[in-house]
Design an enzyme around this catalytic site. Structure first.
Site, PDB file in Angstrom:
ATOM      1  N   ASP A   1       0.850  -1.198   0.000  1.00  0.00           N
ATOM      2  CA  ASP A   1       0.000   0.000   0.000  1.00  0.00           C
ATOM      3  C   ASP A   1       0.888   1.251   0.000  1.00  0.00           C
ATOM      4  O   ASP A   1       1.809   1.355   0.815  1.00  0.00           O
ATOM      5  CB  ASP A   1      -0.907  -0.003   1.232  1.00  0.00           C
ATOM      6  CG  ASP A   1      -1.787  -1.250   1.275  1.00  0.00           C
ATOM      7  OD1 ASP A   1      -2.437  -1.546   0.259  1.00  0.00           O
ATOM      8  OD2 ASP A   1      -1.795  -1.946   2.307  1.00  0.00           O
TER       9      ASP A   1
ATOM     10  N   ASP B   1       4.169  -0.926  -8.872  1.00  0.00           N
ATOM     11  CA  ASP B   1       4.005  -0.091 -10.075  1.00  0.00           C
ATOM     12  C   ASP B   1       3.839   1.369  -9.654  1.00  0.00           C
ATOM     13  O   ASP B   1       3.555   2.215 -10.493  1.00  0.00           O
ATOM     14  CB  ASP B   1       2.781  -0.536 -10.893  1.00  0.00           C
ATOM     15  CG  ASP B   1       1.488  -0.158 -10.194  1.00  0.00           C
ATOM     16  OD1 ASP B   1       1.425  -0.261  -8.952  1.00  0.00           O
ATOM     17  OD2 ASP B   1       0.538   0.264 -10.881  1.00  0.00           O
TER      18      ASP B   1
ATOM     19  N   GLU C   1      -0.959 -11.000  -8.034  1.00  0.00           N
ATOM     20  CA  GLU C   1      -2.272 -10.594  -8.554  1.00  0.00           C
ATOM     21  C   GLU C   1      -2.241  -9.145  -9.045  1.00  0.00           C
ATOM     22  O   GLU C   1      -2.708  -8.823 -10.123  1.00  0.00           O
ATOM     23  CB  GLU C   1      -3.347 -10.728  -7.470  1.00  0.00           C
ATOM     24  CG  GLU C   1      -4.062 -12.057  -7.460  1.00  0.00           C
ATOM     25  CD  GLU C   1      -3.652 -12.904  -6.254  1.00  0.00           C
ATOM     26  OE1 GLU C   1      -2.799 -12.465  -5.465  1.00  0.00           O
ATOM     27  OE2 GLU C   1      -4.180 -14.028  -6.134  1.00  0.00           O
TER      28      GLU C   1
HETATM   29  N1  SAM Z   1       1.054  -8.702  -2.516  1.00  0.00           N
HETATM   30  C1  SAM Z   1      -0.254  -8.807  -3.157  1.00  0.00           C
HETATM   31  C2  SAM Z   1      -0.132  -8.561  -4.640  1.00  0.00           C
HETATM   32  O1  SAM Z   1       0.911  -8.048  -5.066  1.00  0.00           O
HETATM   33  O2  SAM Z   1      -1.048  -8.925  -5.379  1.00  0.00           O
HETATM   34  C3  SAM Z   1      -1.266  -7.874  -2.493  1.00  0.00           C
HETATM   35  C4  SAM Z   1      -1.015  -6.399  -2.623  1.00  0.00           C
HETATM   36  S1  SAM Z   1      -2.134  -5.415  -1.651  1.00  0.00           S
HETATM   37  C5  SAM Z   1      -2.073  -3.853  -2.394  1.00  0.00           C
HETATM   38  C6  SAM Z   1      -1.200  -5.139  -0.167  1.00  0.00           C
HETATM   39  C7  SAM Z   1      -1.574  -6.075   0.954  1.00  0.00           C
HETATM   40  O3  SAM Z   1      -0.696  -5.868   2.052  1.00  0.00           O
HETATM   41  C8  SAM Z   1      -2.980  -5.846   1.485  1.00  0.00           C
HETATM   42  O4  SAM Z   1      -3.717  -7.047   1.439  1.00  0.00           O
HETATM   43  C9  SAM Z   1      -2.758  -5.377   2.927  1.00  0.00           C
HETATM   44  O5  SAM Z   1      -3.775  -5.791   3.823  1.00  0.00           O
HETATM   45  C10 SAM Z   1      -1.415  -5.995   3.255  1.00  0.00           C
HETATM   46  N2  SAM Z   1      -0.674  -5.252   4.287  1.00  0.00           N
HETATM   47  C11 SAM Z   1      -0.407  -3.927   4.294  1.00  0.00           C
HETATM   48  N3  SAM Z   1       0.252  -3.565   5.407  1.00  0.00           N
HETATM   49  C12 SAM Z   1       0.424  -4.715   6.133  1.00  0.00           C
HETATM   50  C13 SAM Z   1       1.031  -4.998   7.389  1.00  0.00           C
HETATM   51  N4  SAM Z   1       1.583  -4.019   8.127  1.00  0.00           N
HETATM   52  N5  SAM Z   1       1.034  -6.267   7.834  1.00  0.00           N
HETATM   53  C14 SAM Z   1       0.459  -7.253   7.094  1.00  0.00           C
HETATM   54  N6  SAM Z   1      -0.156  -7.045   5.899  1.00  0.00           N
HETATM   55  C15 SAM Z   1      -0.161  -5.792   5.413  1.00  0.00           C
END
Ligand code: SAM
Length: 211
Positions: A117, A153, A192
């Site tokens: 994120d 990205d 994904e």
């Molecule tokens: N890595 C996957 C992909 O590239 O398709 C998912 C990307 S998604 C934008 C980022 C994920 O990181 C989210 O599901 C979010 O809940 C998780 N996330 C963000 N900060 C986190 C943290 N401090 N601990 C665990 N998960 C986290």
């Protein structure tokens, strides 16, 4: 990741054999969980887990742990996990800021951050998974010769990371602004988000860091 709460997600995760419950109890003993001495690699923020499950299928000699803080997101990963026969992967539902309670120093060989994120507002910078705050957590658990691999990205987050990493006394070993047209992309496993954004024409950025 857009979040919709799924009723019952917490219960399903609490009862899943694929999810490590009370992970702090395994600190320093992850080799016993997997039943071997193979290296342990983790993905922080695994989302639905496609990337880390593909790695586990390709590399049976490596143990993998996918970490996701939201039960409703992890639940999607569990559904896919049930379709594959694998003994070298588990998941954990937790916030990565607490990873020092779960792994002993040096217990993790590699950390993957994929499409984390971006938290674009300055006041949220500490939440970025490549901020000094999180690099300090990785420093506690990563083997001396271990690396962090980060793909995104998002140009703002990538440029920020190219600065935050050296500022935290880590080293950016390698980086590219176009992973899919660069030798660093050899053997790349798509996530994904990567599939979605690269199909829209976005270049994918990647860096590898160590200290
Ligand atoms: N890595 C996957 C992909 O590239 O398709 C998912 C990307 S998604 C934008 C980022 C994920 O990181 C989210 O599901 C979010 O809940 C998780 N996330 C963000 N900060 C986190 C943290 N401090 N601990 C665990 N998960 C986290």
């Amino acid at each position: 990741m857009r979040l919709r709460h799924i009723p019952g997600a917490e219960e399903e995760i609490a009862n899943s054999l694929y999810v490590i419950q009370n992970p702090q109890e395994h600190r320093g003993k992850w080799n016993q969980v997997f039943g071997n001495e193979n290296p342990v690699e983790i993905e922080v923020g695994m989302g639905k887990g496609r990337f880390i499950m593909e790695l586990a299928m390709r590399n049976p000699q490596i143990n993998y742990i996918g970490i996701e803080r939201y039960p409703s997101v992890l639940l999607r990963g569990l559904q896919k996990r049930a379709e594959v026969e694998l003994s070298n992967i588990y998941f954990m539902c937790m916030d990565a800021k607490n990873l020092g309670e779960v792994f002993e120093p040096g217990e993790v060989s590699r950390i993957y951050l994929n499409f984390s994120d971006p938290w674009p507002k300055d006041r949220h910078a500490k939440r970025r998974l490549t901020s000094e705050t999180f690099l300090q957590v990785y420093d506690q658990i990563l083997a001396r010769d271990g690396v962090v691999e980060f793909k995104t990205d998002n140009r703002g987050l990538f440029d920020y990371s190219l600065e935050s990493i050296p500022a935290a006394n880590w080293r950016v070993k390698q980086y590219t602004y176009d992973l899919h047209n660069d030798p660093m992309g050899q053997g790349n496993v798509m996530t994904e988000y990567e599939e979605k954004f690269s199909s829209m024409g976005n270049p994918i950025f990647k860096l590898v860091a160590d200290r």
